[in-house]
Write a protein that holds these residues in place. Structure first.
Motif, PDB file in Angstrom:
ATOM      1  N   VAL A 224      -1.154   2.601   1.058  1.00  0.00           N
ATOM      2  CA  VAL A 224      -1.063   1.929   2.362  1.00  0.00           C
ATOM      3  C   VAL A 224       0.188   1.064   2.425  1.00  0.00           C
ATOM      4  CG1 VAL A 224      -3.537   1.908   2.911  1.00  0.00           C
ATOM      5  CG2 VAL A 224      -2.586   0.092   1.477  1.00  0.00           C
ATOM      6  N   MET A 225       0.651   0.834   3.638  1.00  0.00           N
ATOM      7  CA  MET A 225       1.866   0.038   3.819  1.00  0.00           C
ATOM      8  C   MET A 225       1.794  -0.777   5.106  1.00  0.00           C
ATOM      9  SD  MET A 225       5.755   1.312   4.676  1.00  0.00           S
ATOM     10  CE  MET A 225       6.107   2.096   3.137  1.00  0.00           C
ATOM     11  N   ASN A 226       2.221  -2.029   5.024  1.00  0.00           N
ATOM     12  CA  ASN A 226       2.500  -2.824   6.220  1.00  0.00           C
ATOM     13  C   ASN A 226       4.009  -3.020   6.268  1.00  0.00           C
ATOM     14  OD1 ASN A 226      -0.105  -3.263   7.247  1.00  0.00           O
ATOM     15  ND2 ASN A 226      -0.449  -4.972   5.840  1.00  0.00           N
ATOM     16  N   SER A 227       4.619  -2.652   7.396  1.00  0.00           N
ATOM     17  CA  SER A 227       6.078  -2.771   7.469  1.00  0.00           C
ATOM     18  C   SER A 227       6.511  -4.147   7.967  1.00  0.00           C
ATOM     19  CB  SER A 227       6.662  -1.659   8.347  1.00  0.00           C
ATOM     20  OG  SER A 227       6.024  -1.642   9.603  1.00  0.00           O
TER      21      SER A 227
ATOM     22  N   LEU B 247       4.884  -4.624   2.580  1.00  0.00           N
ATOM     23  CA  LEU B 247       3.796  -4.745   1.607  1.00  0.00           C
ATOM     24  C   LEU B 247       3.160  -3.367   1.459  1.00  0.00           C
ATOM     25  CD1 LEU B 247       2.219  -6.852  -0.127  1.00  0.00           C
ATOM     26  CD2 LEU B 247       0.524  -6.885   1.711  1.00  0.00           C
ATOM     27  N   ALA B 248       3.250  -2.804   0.267  1.00  0.00           N
ATOM     28  CA  ALA B 248       2.693  -1.460   0.061  1.00  0.00           C
ATOM     29  C   ALA B 248       1.951  -1.428  -1.267  1.00  0.00           C
ATOM     30  CB  ALA B 248       3.803  -0.424   0.065  1.00  0.00           C
TER      31      ALA B 248
ATOM     32  N   HIS C 282       2.207  -1.427  12.757  1.00  0.00           N
ATOM     33  CA  HIS C 282       3.017  -1.601  11.553  1.00  0.00           C
ATOM     34  C   HIS C 282       2.202  -1.376  10.286  1.00  0.00           C
ATOM     35  CE1 HIS C 282       1.280  -5.644  12.334  1.00  0.00           C
ATOM     36  NE2 HIS C 282       0.979  -5.475  11.059  1.00  0.00           N
ATOM     37  N   SER C 283       1.028  -0.770  10.446  1.00  0.00           N
ATOM     38  CA  SER C 283       0.164  -0.542   9.287  1.00  0.00           C
ATOM     39  C   SER C 283      -0.088   0.944   9.140  1.00  0.00           C
ATOM     40  CB  SER C 283      -1.167  -1.278   9.466  1.00  0.00           C
ATOM     41  OG  SER C 283      -0.937  -2.662   9.538  1.00  0.00           O
TER      42      SER C 283
ATOM     43  N   THR D  34       6.385  -1.623  17.638  1.00  0.00           N
ATOM     44  CA  THR D  34       5.983  -0.345  17.049  1.00  0.00           C
ATOM     45  C   THR D  34       7.023   0.096  16.031  1.00  0.00           C
ATOM     46  OG1 THR D  34       4.913   0.263  19.112  1.00  0.00           O
ATOM     47  CG2 THR D  34       5.355   2.044  17.565  1.00  0.00           C
ATOM     48  N   HIS D  35       6.561   0.267  14.811  1.00  0.00           N
ATOM     49  CA  HIS D  35       7.480   0.681  13.748  1.00  0.00           C
ATOM     50  C   HIS D  35       7.264   2.151  13.406  1.00  0.00           C
ATOM     51  CE1 HIS D  35       7.931  -3.730  12.164  1.00  0.00           C
ATOM     52  NE2 HIS D  35       8.226  -3.597  13.442  1.00  0.00           N
TER      53      HIS D  35
END
Ligand SMILES: O=c1[nH]c(=O)c2[nH]c(=O)[nH]c2[nH]1
Length: 307
Positions: free
Chosen positions: A158-161, A185-186, A126-127, A26-27
């Motif tokens: 949107v962002m994926n960490s 990725l954002a 993470h999204s 969990t980010h």
């Protein structure tokens, strides 16, 4: 004529610091825009050219990023208080610090896969989608016989960490980019989709439901794709829409790659374990493509998604 130096202040404005805290899978994100303005005994800097009392703006920028790592970002207020106190108490000539912070809020993308497994499923952890509504757009064209309906959205951030890599690309004498095996990725999604409804005699789609579901499939594909490039993620997002929405035959996306660069904290004796990023607003990679249902012809104008 003699002149008198009036109010003055200086510092680094708009430090875009992104802090990812990893609690297992969990980010948590803190995404701030921090502006530092310092004042104090700075007359000489302006009047004589002596910089003896000048803490460089570059240092104020480094302090923001280093503090994100060393002390974390509990809240914008706590972070700002900490910074302001530091500047005023650590440098004798600095008498006043004003820290302004804008905070960008992020929500988790709730995928149906994650929901079906209850919260805690990997995809949801993470999204993120940035709070604040996107702008929904549509363009209707009618020539007396045929209709063309192209709808879409813009400014959906949107962002994926994690779950994003980029490597194996061409390397020529100008290539300096380091391969990335775990990057952020954002993107700020601008997308258009063309409906295959063209005729008054056809049954119309339920436009409201279509928008909601298209948006949902697009976000789910973004969250669930393990990405080797933004191009690949784009293709997955568009394909997911075409596979789930029979009323749509063509999708085009324009996706700016909102780069997040790891900040080098080594000069301050700190290790940056994929935690503190600098969110660059430009330059940016711009990834654009159309995806079509098999047999459909491309009609969405190439530069329409870029408006
Ligand atoms: O997803 C990416 N696609 C690219 O084409 C590209 N180019 C680049 O420098 N970084 C990236 N990232």
């Amino acid at each position: 004529m003699p002149t008198i130096l009036g109010q003055n202040q200086y510092g680094k404005a708009e430090n875009r610091v992104v802090k990812i805290t990893r609690d297992g899978a969990t980010h948590h994100i803190k995404d701030l825009n921090v502006s530092v303005a310092l004042s104090g005994d700075l007359d000489d800097v302006h009047l004589t050219g002596s910089n003896a009392n000048c803490l460089p703006t570059d240092t104020t920028k480094n302090t923001v990023f280093a503090f994100a790592k060393e002390y974390g970002i509990e809240s914008a207020e706590q972070f700002g208080i900490h910074l302001a106190r530091h500047f005023v108490t650590s440098q004798e000539p600095i008498k006043r610090a004003r820290i302004r912070i804008e905070e960008y809020a992020w929500e988790r993308i709730a995928t149906s896969e994650a929901n079906s497994k209850f919260i805690g499923a990997d995809e949801v952890n993470h999204s993120f989608v940035r709070k604040g509504q996107e702008t929904r757009v549509t363009q209707i064209t009618y020539d007396g016989q045929k209709w063309e309906v192209i709808s879409g959205l813009k400014d959906l951030v949107v962002m994926n960490s994690t779950n994003s890599e980029f490597w194996g690309y061409i390397k020529d004498k100008y290539t300096t980019l380091q391969e990335a095996y775990d990057r952020i990725l954002a993107t700020q999604v601008s997308g258009r989709w063309r409906f295959n409804w063209t005729d008054d005699d056809q049954r119309m789609p339920n436009w409201e439901r279509s928008y909601e579901q298209t948006r949902r499939h697009m976000l789910e594909a973004f969250a669930e794709t393990y990405s080797y490039s933004l191009q690949q993620t784009l293709y997955q997002m568009a394909t997911r829409i075409i596979n789930h929405r029979s009323e749509i035959d063509e999708v085009r996306f324009s996706l700016p790659n909102k780069h997040h660069f790891l900040v080098d904290l080594e000069p301050f004796g700190l290790k940056n374990d994929n935690e503190v990023y600098y969110a660059a607003d430009r330059m940016y990679g711009l990834i654009e493509a159309t995806v079509l249902r098999d047999g459909a012809t491309a009609q969405i104008p190439v530069d329409m998604t870029n408006l």
